[in-house]
Design a protein around this motif. Structure first.
Motif, PDB file in Angstrom:
ATOM      1  N   ALA A   1       9.939 -61.622 -43.733  1.00 18.38           N
ATOM      2  CA  ALA A   1       9.530 -62.832 -44.456  1.00 18.38           C
ATOM      3  C   ALA A   1       8.904 -62.462 -45.797  1.00 18.38           C
ATOM      4  O   ALA A   1       9.157 -63.121 -46.817  1.00 18.38           O
ATOM      5  CB  ALA A   1       8.541 -63.644 -43.613  1.00 18.38           C
ATOM      6  N   LYS A   2       8.120 -61.408 -45.818  1.00 20.20           N
ATOM      7  CA  LYS A   2       7.496 -60.955 -47.070  1.00 20.20           C
ATOM      8  C   LYS A   2       8.553 -60.441 -48.042  1.00 20.20           C
ATOM      9  O   LYS A   2       8.476 -60.694 -49.246  1.00 20.20           O
ATOM     10  CB  LYS A   2       6.453 -59.865 -46.807  1.00 20.20           C
ATOM     11  N   ALA A   3       9.558 -59.715 -47.546  1.00 21.59           N
ATOM     12  CA  ALA A   3      10.624 -59.217 -48.409  1.00 21.59           C
ATOM     13  C   ALA A   3      11.367 -60.378 -49.063  1.00 21.59           C
ATOM     14  O   ALA A   3      11.628 -60.363 -50.271  1.00 21.59           O
ATOM     15  CB  ALA A   3      11.593 -58.348 -47.614  1.00 21.59           C
TER      16      ALA A   3
ATOM     17  N   SER B   1      -3.029 -71.384 -32.803  1.00 18.12           N
ATOM     18  CA  SER B   1      -1.594 -71.314 -33.100  1.00 18.12           C
ATOM     19  C   SER B   1      -1.353 -70.997 -34.567  1.00 18.12           C
ATOM     20  O   SER B   1      -0.465 -70.208 -34.910  1.00 18.12           O
ATOM     21  CB  SER B   1      -0.898 -72.625 -32.751  1.00 18.12           C
ATOM     22  N   ARG B   2      -2.135 -71.600 -35.422  1.00 20.09           N
ATOM     23  CA  ARG B   2      -1.995 -71.357 -36.868  1.00 20.09           C
ATOM     24  C   ARG B   2      -2.285 -69.894 -37.189  1.00 20.09           C
ATOM     25  O   ARG B   2      -1.538 -69.248 -37.930  1.00 20.09           O
ATOM     26  CB  ARG B   2      -2.952 -72.272 -37.634  1.00 20.09           C
TER      27      ARG B   2
ATOM     28  N   ARG C   1      -0.154 -64.251 -38.346  1.00 22.39           N
ATOM     29  CA  ARG C   1      -0.020 -62.850 -37.953  1.00 22.39           C
ATOM     30  C   ARG C   1       1.421 -62.476 -37.654  1.00 22.39           C
ATOM     31  O   ARG C   1       1.896 -61.412 -38.046  1.00 22.39           O
ATOM     32  CB  ARG C   1      -0.878 -62.554 -36.718  1.00 22.39           C
ATOM     33  N   ASN C   2       2.156 -63.347 -36.948  1.00 24.69           N
ATOM     34  CA  ASN C   2       3.471 -62.978 -36.427  1.00 24.69           C
ATOM     35  C   ASN C   2       4.660 -63.436 -37.266  1.00 24.69           C
ATOM     36  O   ASN C   2       5.731 -62.840 -37.180  1.00 24.69           O
ATOM     37  CB  ASN C   2       3.648 -63.514 -35.006  1.00 24.69           C
ATOM     38  N   VAL C   3       4.494 -64.483 -38.068  1.00 28.72           N
ATOM     39  CA  VAL C   3       5.634 -65.037 -38.800  1.00 28.72           C
ATOM     40  C   VAL C   3       5.448 -64.911 -40.303  1.00 28.72           C
ATOM     41  O   VAL C   3       6.241 -64.263 -40.987  1.00 28.72           O
ATOM     42  CB  VAL C   3       5.882 -66.517 -38.420  1.00 28.72           C
ATOM     43  N   TYR C   4       4.418 -65.524 -40.840  1.00 31.24           N
ATOM     44  CA  TYR C   4       4.239 -65.576 -42.291  1.00 31.24           C
ATOM     45  C   TYR C   4       4.010 -64.201 -42.892  1.00 31.24           C
ATOM     46  O   TYR C   4       4.369 -63.956 -44.040  1.00 31.24           O
ATOM     47  CB  TYR C   4       3.095 -66.502 -42.675  1.00 31.24           C
TER      48      TYR C   4
END
Length: 127
Positions: free
Chosen positions: A36-38, A22-23, A28-31
Motif C-alpha cells: 500500500a505504501k509503494a 479496529s481503526r 497497522r495491517n492495511v494502511y
C-alpha cells in the motif's frame, strides 16, 4: 460533544472501543502495508509528473470547491489516457512529465511496484 469532549452512552462503550481498536488494527495491517505504501508513493510521483500537463494542482483548482471535488480516484485513468485524447494540446516540455506519469500508472496497473530498499530513522539532533 459536551464541553469540548466527545461523549457517548455508557451502554455504547463496547461499540466505541471496538471501533477504535479496529481503526488502529487497520492502520497497522492495511494502511501501513508495504505494498500500500509503494502504491501511495507511486501515485504521488505520477501526480507530480502529470501536473505539468494537466495543471490540476494549481491554486485556481485547489481553491475552487467545485473543481477540487472532481479530483478523485479516476485521475489515474485520466492520466493514463490523457495523451491519447489530448495529444494535440500537450507541448513537448509538459509531455515528458506526462509520459513519465503514464509509465508510473502503467507500472501500478501491472503491479510493478517500487521496491523497499532500506529504512532510516531520523532523530532530532540536540545542541
Amino acid at each position: 460533544v459536551i464541553g469540548g469532549q466527545t461523549c457517548y452512552k455508557h451502554s455504547e462503550y463496547g461499540t466505541v472501543n471496538n471501533m477504535f481498536t479496529s481503526r488502529a488494527e487497520m492502520h497497522r495491517n492495511v494502511y501501513s502495508h508495504r505494498k500500500a505504501k509503494a502504491i501511495e508513493f507511486m501515485v504521488v510521483d505520477a501526480l507530480l509528473e502529470a501536473n505539468s500537463s494537466m495543471n490540476f494542482a494549481s491554486e485556481e483548482v485547489l481553491n475552487d470547491v467545485e473543481r477540487f471535488i472532481q479530483l478523485d480516484d479516476s485521475i489515474l485513468k485520466t492520466i493514463q489516457n490523457y495523451g491519447f485524447f489530448y495529444h494535440n494540446i500537450v507541448d513537448d516540455g509538459a509531455g515528458e512529465g506526462l509520459k513519465k506519469a503514464q509509465t508510473i500508472v502503467r507500472r501500478i496497473r501491472k503491479r510493478e511496484l517500487y521496491k523497499f530498499v532500506n529504512e532510516v530513522v531520523a532523530t532530532a539532533q540536540g545542541p
